[in-house]
Each structure stands twice: as structure tokens, then as C-alpha cells.
Design a protein around this motif. Structure first.
Motif, PDB file in Angstrom:
ATOM      1  N   UNK A  84       0.820  -1.211   0.000  1.00 41.01           N
ATOM      2  CA  UNK A  84       0.000   0.000   0.000  1.00 41.01           C
ATOM      3  C   UNK A  84       0.854   1.262   0.000  1.00 41.01           C
ATOM      4  N   UNK A  85       1.892   1.324   0.812  1.00 40.13           N
ATOM      5  CA  UNK A  85       2.731   2.523   0.895  1.00 40.13           C
ATOM      6  C   UNK A  85       3.345   2.864  -0.459  1.00 40.13           C
ATOM      7  N   UNK A  87       2.107   2.118  -3.445  1.00 39.43           N
ATOM      8  CA  UNK A  87       1.029   2.592  -4.315  1.00 39.43           C
ATOM      9  C   UNK A  87       0.654   4.035  -3.983  1.00 39.43           C
ATOM     10  N   UNK A  88       0.605   4.355  -2.703  1.00 40.89           N
ATOM     11  CA  UNK A  88       0.269   5.720  -2.288  1.00 40.89           C
ATOM     12  C   UNK A  88       1.295   6.727  -2.803  1.00 40.89           C
ATOM     13  N   UNK A  89       2.563   6.345  -2.833  1.00 44.17           N
ATOM     14  CA  UNK A  89       3.616   7.252  -3.308  1.00 44.17           C
ATOM     15  C   UNK A  89       3.456   7.585  -4.791  1.00 44.17           C
ATOM     16  N   UNK A  90       2.701   6.796  -5.524  1.00 43.85           N
ATOM     17  CA  UNK A  90       2.509   7.026  -6.964  1.00 43.85           C
ATOM     18  C   UNK A  90       1.421   8.061  -7.260  1.00 43.85           C
ATOM     19  N   UNK A  91       0.654   8.445  -6.248  1.00 43.84           N
ATOM     20  CA  UNK A  91      -0.432   9.408  -6.463  1.00 43.84           C
ATOM     21  C   UNK A  91       0.077  10.843  -6.430  1.00 43.84           C
ATOM     22  N   UNK A  92      -0.543  11.690  -7.236  1.00 43.65           N
ATOM     23  CA  UNK A  92      -0.261  13.125  -7.178  1.00 43.65           C
ATOM     24  C   UNK A  92      -0.778  13.677  -5.859  1.00 43.65           C
ATOM     25  N   UNK A  93      -0.191  14.763  -5.361  1.00 44.05           N
ATOM     26  CA  UNK A  93      -0.661  15.356  -4.108  1.00 44.05           C
ATOM     27  C   UNK A  93      -2.107  15.859  -4.200  1.00 44.05           C
ATOM     28  N   UNK A  94      -2.890  15.526  -3.198  1.00 47.38           N
ATOM     29  CA  UNK A  94      -4.266  15.996  -3.026  1.00 47.38           C
ATOM     30  C   UNK A  94      -4.490  16.223  -1.532  1.00 47.38           C
ATOM     31  N   UNK A  95      -5.648  16.753  -1.187  1.00 45.65           N
ATOM     32  CA  UNK A  95      -5.958  16.968   0.226  1.00 45.65           C
ATOM     33  C   UNK A  95      -6.240  15.658   0.962  1.00 45.65           C
ATOM     34  N   UNK A  97      -6.729  11.243   0.411  1.00 47.77           N
ATOM     35  CA  UNK A  97      -6.763   9.979  -0.330  1.00 47.77           C
ATOM     36  C   UNK A  97      -7.683   9.041   0.438  1.00 47.77           C
ATOM     37  N   UNK A  98      -8.671   8.500  -0.265  1.00 46.93           N
ATOM     38  CA  UNK A  98      -9.581   7.529   0.349  1.00 46.93           C
ATOM     39  C   UNK A  98      -9.230   6.157  -0.209  1.00 46.93           C
ATOM     40  N   UNK A  99      -8.933   5.246   0.687  1.00 52.06           N
ATOM     41  CA  UNK A  99      -8.554   3.890   0.305  1.00 52.06           C
ATOM     42  C   UNK A  99      -9.783   3.003   0.435  1.00 52.06           C
ATOM     43  N   UNK A 100     -10.123   2.323  -0.642  1.00 55.19           N
ATOM     44  CA  UNK A 100     -11.229   1.358  -0.596  1.00 55.19           C
ATOM     45  C   UNK A 100     -10.625  -0.037  -0.638  1.00 55.19           C
ATOM     46  N   UNK A 101     -10.916  -0.809   0.375  1.00 52.91           N
ATOM     47  CA  UNK A 101     -10.323  -2.132   0.482  1.00 52.91           C
ATOM     48  C   UNK A 101      -9.077  -2.064   1.347  1.00 52.91           C
ATOM     49  N   UNK A 102      -8.116  -2.931   1.060  1.00 54.35           N
ATOM     50  CA  UNK A 102      -6.888  -3.013   1.861  1.00 54.35           C
ATOM     51  C   UNK A 102      -7.237  -3.112   3.342  1.00 54.35           C
ATOM     52  N   UNK A 103      -8.302  -3.880   3.645  1.00 53.91           N
ATOM     53  CA  UNK A 103      -8.815  -3.909   5.016  1.00 53.91           C
ATOM     54  C   UNK A 103      -7.838  -4.503   6.022  1.00 53.91           C
ATOM     55  N   UNK A 104      -6.854  -5.243   5.568  1.00 56.02           N
ATOM     56  CA  UNK A 104      -5.888  -5.836   6.499  1.00 56.02           C
ATOM     57  C   UNK A 104      -4.672  -4.943   6.735  1.00 56.02           C
ATOM     58  N   UNK A 105      -4.565  -3.840   6.006  1.00 49.76           N
ATOM     59  CA  UNK A 105      -3.428  -2.934   6.171  1.00 49.76           C
ATOM     60  C   UNK A 105      -3.644  -2.008   7.363  1.00 49.76           C
ATOM     61  N   UNK A 106      -2.536  -1.486   7.907  1.00 47.49           N
ATOM     62  CA  UNK A 106      -2.564  -0.661   9.120  1.00 47.49           C
ATOM     63  C   UNK A 106      -2.663   0.819   8.761  1.00 47.49           C
ATOM     64  N   UNK A 107      -3.853   1.281   8.484  1.00 42.54           N
ATOM     65  CA  UNK A 107      -4.126   2.696   8.256  1.00 42.54           C
ATOM     66  C   UNK A 107      -5.473   3.009   8.898  1.00 42.54           C
ATOM     67  N   UNK A 108      -5.753   4.288   9.154  1.00 43.48           N
ATOM     68  CA  UNK A 108      -7.032   4.621   9.790  1.00 43.48           C
ATOM     69  C   UNK A 108      -8.190   4.288   8.844  1.00 43.48           C
ATOM     70  N   UNK A 109      -9.263   3.724   9.421  1.00 50.59           N
ATOM     71  CA  UNK A 109     -10.379   3.251   8.603  1.00 50.59           C
ATOM     72  C   UNK A 109     -11.716   3.584   9.246  1.00 50.59           C
TER      73      UNK A 109
END
Length: 165
Positions: A84-85, A87-95, A97-109
Motif C-alpha cells: 500500500x505505501x 502505491x500511495x507514493x505514486x499518487x499526485x498530491x491531493x488533500x 486519499x480515500x482507500x477502498x479495500x486493503x482492510x488488512x493494512x494498518x491505516x485509519x479506517x
């Protein structure tokens, strides 16, 4: 950038919720990108299209571009799925990012739960679930409950719980 995830079982309504939350956020001037985890066999490309032919011929990456959008497809060809980390680095800067899925990863949900789905709650096993958006009240001791149809409250909760990455 800040990120928040929507986690839930298939059929819980994550995508439907996002279709309603994104315009609520962008209407407030908040720029949003999404990162969606797809099933293993997904394909955006179509047989018969030149880009598909390029990939099938062995191209590692195919970038398709037009005056309206561009998309980069990368073939893993047996390499492990990127974390996940990365993939996130590949995104352009925005205010946000909403992650759909990746339910087993350690991020706020925020957990999306529908009683009619018949699936168990995720929050008892995941301390990173900070709120629950559901069509029924969660059991005692659950994170704060948001009504699944209260889009503005869900958008506020996303902004409140989003973390910098």
C-alpha cells in the motif's frame, strides 16, 4: 496528503458510499483521490485494443493517453503485489486519499457494514477502525456509529480521522 480508508466485506456498500461522499468533499473544495484494491484477476484493458495487444506481447508498462485522461498499466508478471505505501507514493498530491479495500493494512479506517450482508463486524479485530458507518447500531463497545445515509457526517468523520502519510 492525508489518508483514510473504507473497510468492509464485499457487498457492504463501500463503492456506493464513495460515490456519495466524494462529491460532498469536493463540493467543499477538498481535492480527493482514491486507491481501490481489486480482485486478483481484474483488467481495465480490452482484448482487441492496441494497449491490450502491447501487454500481451510482453510490454512491462503501457501508458494510454488522450486529451481527457491517461492511465499507466504495469504488468507484475509474477512479481509480488506492491504494498500500500508504494502505491500511495505514486499518487499526485491531493488533500485527501480515500482507500477502498486493503482492510488488512494498518491505516485509519471507517468500517462500512450492512446488516443484510450477513458478514461479521471488522472492528473487533482491527484497532485502526475509528468509526463505523452502518445501517444498524453496532454492538456495545464499538467505535462511534455513523448512519450509512448521513453522508455529511461520514465526510466529516473522514476528515477528522485522516492521517498524514
Amino acid at each position: 496528503m492525508r489518508l483514510i480508508g473504507l473497510a468492509g466485506w464485499s457487498g457492504a456498500g463501500k463503492t456506493t458510499l464513495l460515490q456519495r461522499v466524494i462529491p460532498c468533499l469536493t463540493g467543499q473544495g477538498i481535492s480527493v483521490s482514491t486507491l481501490k484494491h481489486a480482485h486478483h484477476g481484474f483488467d481495465l484493458d480490452q482484448p482487441g485494443k492496441d494497449s491490450h495487444t502491447h501487454r500481451e506481447a510482453g510490454a512491462h508498462q503501457v501508458l494510454v493517453a488522450s486529451a481527457r485522461r491517461w492511465a499507466l498499466m504495469t504488468e507484475l508478471r509474477g512479481a509480488p503485489e506492491p504494498p500500500l505505501a508504494e502505491l500511495l507514493r505514486r499518487l499526485d498530491p491531493v488533500d485527501l486519499v480515500i482507500i477502498e479495500g486493503f482492510k488488512r493494512d494498518a491505516h485509519p479506517k471507517i468500517e462500512v457494514h450492512r446488516a443484510g450482508n450477513g458478514k461479521p463486524w471488522l472492528h473487533p479485530e482491527d484497532p485502526r477502525i475509528l468509526a463505523v458507518a452502518s445501517d444498524v447500531a453496532p454492538p456495545a463497545g464499538a467505535p462511534p456509529h455513523l448512519r450509512l445515509d448521513d453522508i455529511e457526517a461520514i465526510a466529516r468523520a473522514m476528515l477528522r480521522h485522516a492521517e498524514r502519510f
